[in-house]
Write an enzyme that holds these catalytic residues in place. Structure first.
Site, short mmCIF file in Angstrom:
data_model
loop_
_atom_site.label_atom_id
_atom_site.label_comp_id
_atom_site.label_asym_id
_atom_site.label_seq_id
_atom_site.Cartn_x
_atom_site.Cartn_y
_atom_site.Cartn_z
N SER A 197 0.83 -1.20 0.00
CA SER A 197 0.00 0.00 0.00
C SER A 197 0.87 1.26 0.00
O SER A 197 1.66 1.44 -0.92
CB SER A 197 -0.95 -0.04 1.20
OG SER A 197 -1.94 0.96 1.11
N ASP A 323 -10.25 -2.99 -5.61
CA ASP A 323 -9.62 -2.42 -4.42
C ASP A 323 -10.22 -1.04 -4.12
O ASP A 323 -10.08 -0.12 -4.93
CB ASP A 323 -8.12 -2.30 -4.65
CG ASP A 323 -7.35 -1.82 -3.44
OD1 ASP A 323 -7.97 -1.31 -2.48
OD2 ASP A 323 -6.12 -1.93 -3.43
N HIS A 352 -8.15 -4.93 -0.88
CA HIS A 352 -6.92 -4.23 -0.52
C HIS A 352 -6.11 -5.10 0.45
O HIS A 352 -6.56 -5.40 1.56
CB HIS A 352 -7.26 -2.89 0.14
CG HIS A 352 -6.06 -1.99 0.34
ND1 HIS A 352 -5.41 -1.38 -0.71
CD2 HIS A 352 -5.39 -1.62 1.47
CE1 HIS A 352 -4.40 -0.66 -0.24
NE2 HIS A 352 -4.37 -0.80 1.08
#
Length: 397
Positions: A197, A323, A352
């Site tokens: 991320s 996502d 995610h």
């Protein structure tokens, strides 16, 4: 391009056999081979050494949606036991960074510590070395004989903040400090950077800025938000704000509150703590701390998509089209298609940092298997990888 429309009819009072049949048919419908966007030579290398890229990805049938995958992963994912050796290193501005090492001294494949390959892991926005995805990544790497070190962003791993400086997706100076430290300790050991991320954003920005002087032989990212502005817009959709944005904002504010004494020298803490979204937090805190004129300027600098052409090492990026943190309309498909060293693997579902599979998705998932296979491919087949990506080995040694 990668999205699908699913219509589910109520089974009502249908017999159990019909319900099960419909359920299995629906599961098969969700099962798809991910899209792999890259050069032909990189594609051939990945198909040979990372066969998982050519497998059909079947998400957990009862939580196939992106939001549900993300939530279930956070709630149910197992946490493999990992024993760390902590090290605090100092930065040039007087701050400190917490590194958590797994030295893997019992490695059978690499008995010599000096040449044992190292995986440098960068967690997400409010994450640290205790996140389940970090623990699973370490299991994958150490089982193959490699050493791991987790780069915890300033102030998130329990250590004190010594200066009024934290971290952001666009700033790569702390990562550069960490890489120099790791390479100084083990100059003969290759380093692979793995970012999750926001950690992936930092990694890609670093690789683009340092180019052939990054000190890394390859990069791997999971669920990177390619465009910070589009990511922020997606996260501010009502349901995404309620499920994710609010929680992450609270986590950011908690860290600021914990380090209030040192941070109140440079920002209005009370104003920061009233932020109700990540964007508001960045407007009131991050932009001021790192000298940006606006949040728009910061988000533009933080977004890694357009910087990919500046990278020189092989990079594999995993994203899911559903996502909520990283909308698919921001995926840099055209850019990646023109690059010899970057591959973008896109699953239709996965959420995610989730990519859950099986009826009871607590253990190893698709992203862990991909990470393990790619890590092994990088360290064990480096010559083939560099040829596939048209990279001169001398540039990244």
């Amino acid at each position: 391009m990668y999205s699908i429309r699913v219509v589910i009819y109520s089974f009502g009072g249908a017999c159990p056999c019909l319900c099960l049949s419909s359920f299995l048919n629906f599961s098969c419908f969700l099962s798809q081979t991910p899209a792999l966007v890259c050069s032909e030579t990189f594609y051939a290398f990945l198909n040979k050494h990372c066969p998982v890229v050519a497998e059909r990805f079947s998400p957990t049938p009862w939580c196939w949606g992106g939001r549900l995958q993300t939530l279930v992963c956070a709630l149910l994912k197992s946490r493999p036991p990992v024993t760390y050796r902590n090290e605090l290193i100092r930065t040039v501005d007087g701050g400190q960074i917490s590194l958590d090492w797994v030295d893997n001294q019992t490695s059978v494949n690499y008995r010599e510590s000096s040449t044992r390959p190292t995986v440098l892991i960068l967690p997400g926005l409010t994450g640290n070395s205790q996140q389940s995805y970090v623990l699973h990544a370490i299991r994958q790497a150490t089982s193959r004989g490699y050493r791991c070190v987790v780069f915890n962003n300033r102030g998130v791993a329990g250590e004190e903040l010594l200066t009024p400086v934290t971290y952001c997706a666009a700033n790569t100076s702390d990562l550069e400090c960490v890489v120099h430290h790791v390479k100084a300790l083990y100059p003969q050991a290759p380093v692979l950077g793995a970012g999750v991320s926001m950690g992936g954003m930092i990694l890609l920005n670093y690789l683009a800025r340092k180019r052939s002087e990054s000190g890394m032989v390859a990069g791997f990212t999971i669920s990177v938000p390619w465009d910070a502005m589009k990511s922020s817009d997606s996260m501010e959709e009502p349901l995404n704000w309620l499920l994710f944005n609010k929680h992450l904002t609270n986590g950011l504010c908690h860290a600021v509150r914990r380090h209030r004494k040192v941070l109140e020298k440079v920002v209005d803490i009370d104003h920061v703590l009233k932020a109700r979204s990540i964007r508001e937090f960045d407007e009131r805190f991050t932009t001021l701390l790192f000298g940006y004129k606006s949040c728009v300027e910061y988000y533009r600098d933080a977004s890694p998509a357009k910087k990919l052409p500046n990278t020189t090492v092989p990079i594999l990026c995993l994203n899911a089209a559903d996502d909520p943190f990283s909308p698919q309309n921001a995926f840099p498909l055209t850019i990646v298609q023109a690059l010899p060293n970057v591959a973008l693997l896109i699953t239709t579902h996965g959420g995610h940092i989730a990519f859950l599979q099986g009826l009871f998705p607590r253990g190893e998932s698709y992203m862990e298997r991909l990470f393990g296979q790619f890590t092994e491919a990088v360290f064990e087949h480096s010559v083939d990888l560099n040829k596939a990506c048209c990279i001169n080995k001398e540039l990244i040694s």
